[in-house]
Design an enzyme around this catalytic site. Structure first.
Site, PDB file in Angstrom:
ATOM      1  CG  HIS A 156      -1.813   1.186   1.312  1.00  0.00           C
ATOM      2  ND1 HIS A 156      -3.092   1.193   0.805  1.00  0.00           N
ATOM      3  CD2 HIS A 156      -1.627   2.425   1.844  1.00  0.00           C
ATOM      4  CE1 HIS A 156      -3.655   2.361   1.017  1.00  0.00           C
ATOM      5  NE2 HIS A 156      -2.781   3.137   1.651  1.00  0.00           N
ATOM      6  CD  GLU A 157       1.615   3.640   3.658  1.00  0.00           C
ATOM      7  OE1 GLU A 157       1.892   4.694   3.036  1.00  0.00           O
ATOM      8  OE2 GLU A 157       0.572   3.507   4.316  1.00  0.00           O
ATOM      9  CG  HIS A 203       0.300   6.208  -0.779  1.00  0.00           C
ATOM     10  ND1 HIS A 203      -0.769   6.726  -1.479  1.00  0.00           N
ATOM     11  CD2 HIS A 203      -0.241   5.573   0.301  1.00  0.00           C
ATOM     12  CE1 HIS A 203      -1.896   6.418  -0.864  1.00  0.00           C
ATOM     13  NE2 HIS A 203      -1.608   5.709   0.213  1.00  0.00           N
TER      14      HIS A 203
END
Length: 453
Positions: free
Chosen positions: A22-23, A26
């Site tokens: 997920h990170e 980003h």
């Protein structure tokens, strides 16, 4: 490894994988958009491991493995040098900010598809969708013992898990559904399962059983493991006896014994308990007596403990080749996403209990441990569902989640200017309250479902 330690380990592994992807979503898009990333952290709190990259980014593994974050250069969070202003997140166009925010949930959705692909290629061992016992609604529909379930509605069911996943939503919605089966004689027929006839309230965790369907692999013989002294069964029943009937009621599964014994005890008269002892079939007269559990609760009992059944060997596998697994993974991810939205809708409409909808860390940890023990493919399927859930949850328009930031940016596109600091601050408080409430509900469900029951 004990269940407790195993559950903690697999929870950490699962969260670590999901948060990292997920990170990274980003991080990767932020770098491509020219934003300087100050820190990429998996976990919160004190760093256990830290390395500074050539680009100036700190890569961290922190002590509390319950999330993570990507910290970007931003004038709203501190002073920014003049020569770095173009790399600040708040200086980017609204479209770049949208791309950076969406990248995290999108990474989880892509990971979900990848995990489903790997699961299909490895092959998930399971049980054949053969019916072992049919009663109630299922019997009225014309289904019979020995039928193999080929499809439920439009969904093919090569394994029992697939059949179960297709039947549960229809049961929760009280929707009639066509079931295509192959009979023991080899004929393929379609029966309509009238799930609209299910009672208004039933145990949602046993929805398929409520419809009268018991798969063949769950028909575990009710064998006696121990007979307690000074009880009705002492000197009458013996270790190894397999109970086949109580008071004329056939017994095909271990969980059928307790309600039959309670019914017999309330009646207050002796009855015949039929058992298979070696090659002999015996009918023995017994009358339940009021016994006491270790916690002090009284119940009608015979004084027997059932032998722990051996798990039957799996006789089916869900597998595709590497090429065929690609569309299969996409279909599965799409189907599970639609079912997840449908379940959220059922919870908000009150058609299902939120107690069985929102899971907390204890439930997730125990599930991760159980799936891991079933094999790699099973664990990958669970991880795929968690990744999908995380991706969709983060897209909800709740401030402090990615979806909340996305909502602000969409408003900015419409009105032509950023949302005011006052509105954003108010949104943060609302978002924190909603997330705190959701977490409270998750922990409450954990306590009720895992510690009270």
């Amino acid at each position: 490894m004990s269940e407790f330690i195993g559950s903690i380990w697999w929870l950490i592994v699962s969260l670590g994988v999901l948060v990292t992807f997920h990170e990274f979503g980003h991080y990767w898009v932020a770098r491509r958009c020219g934003v300087k990333v100050l820190r990429f952290s998996v976990g919160f709190g004190k760093p256990l491991w830290l390395r500074r990259g050539k680009d100036g980014t700190e890569y961290v593994v922190a002590a509390i493995p319950l999330g993570g974050y990507v910290k970007m250069l931003d004038e709203r969070e501190g002073n920014v040098a003049a020569d770095e202003l173009e790399q600040a997140f708040n200086r980017q166009s609204v479209w770049k900010r949208i791309a950076i925010v969406v990248a995290g949930p999108l990474a989880n959705l892509l990971l979900c598809v990848g995990l489903f692909w790997a699961m299909f290629v490895i092959g998930r061992p399971d049980y054949a969708p053969v019916l072992g016992q049919v009663e109630g609604i299922a019997a009225a529909a014309g289904l019979h013992r020995g039928d193999t379930v080929l499809a439920v509605g439009e969904r093919d069911t090569p394994t029992w898990s697939e059949a179960q996943l297709a039947l549960i939503p229809a049961a929760l919605d009280h929707s009639d559904v066509p079931v295509r089966v192959r009979t023991e004689s080899g004929n393929e027929v379609t029966r309509t399962l009238r799930l609209s006839r299910l009672p208004t309230a039933f145990d949602e965790r046993r929805a398929v059983e409520a419809a009268g369907l018991i798969p063949r692999h769950l028909l575990v013989p009710a064998s006696i493991g121990r007979v307690s002294p000074d009880t009705p069964a002492w000197g009458v029943l013996a270790e190894g006896d397999r109970i086949t009937a109580i008071d004329g009621e056939p017994v095909t599964r271990a969980d059928e014994i307790y309600p039959l014994v309670q019914k017999l005890g309330e009646r207050g008269s002796p009855a015949m308990v039929e058992v298979q002892r070696g090659d002999d079939r015996l009918a023995l007269e017994l009358q339940p007596r009021r016994l006491v559990k270790p916690d002090g609760a009284a119940y009608w009992g015979l004084g027997i403990e059932l032998a722990r059944p051996k798990e039957p060997a799996k006789d089916a596998v869900l597998r595709y080749g590497p090429i065929a697994a690609v569309p299969a993974a996409l279909r599965e991810a799409s189907h599970q996403a639609s079912e997840l939205f449908a379940m959220i809708g059922r919870a908000f409409s009150g058609r299902v209990s939120v107690q069985n909808t929102v899971a907390g860390p204890i439930t997730i940890a125990r599930a991760a441990n159980a799936y891991a023990h079933h094999g790699t493919a099973w664990y990958l399927s669970m991880l795929a569902m968690l990744s999908l859930s995380l991706g969709i949850l983060n897209l909800l328009p709740i401030p402090i989640l990615d979806g909340g930031h996305l909502l602000y940016y969409l408003i900015e596109l419409v009105k032509g200017s950023p949302v005011s600091e006052r509105v954003m601050a108010a949104g943060q408080y609302v978002g924190l309250a909603l997330i705190a409430g959701l977490m409270g509900l998750a922990f409450y469900n954990d306590i009720v479902n895992n510690l009270v029951r």
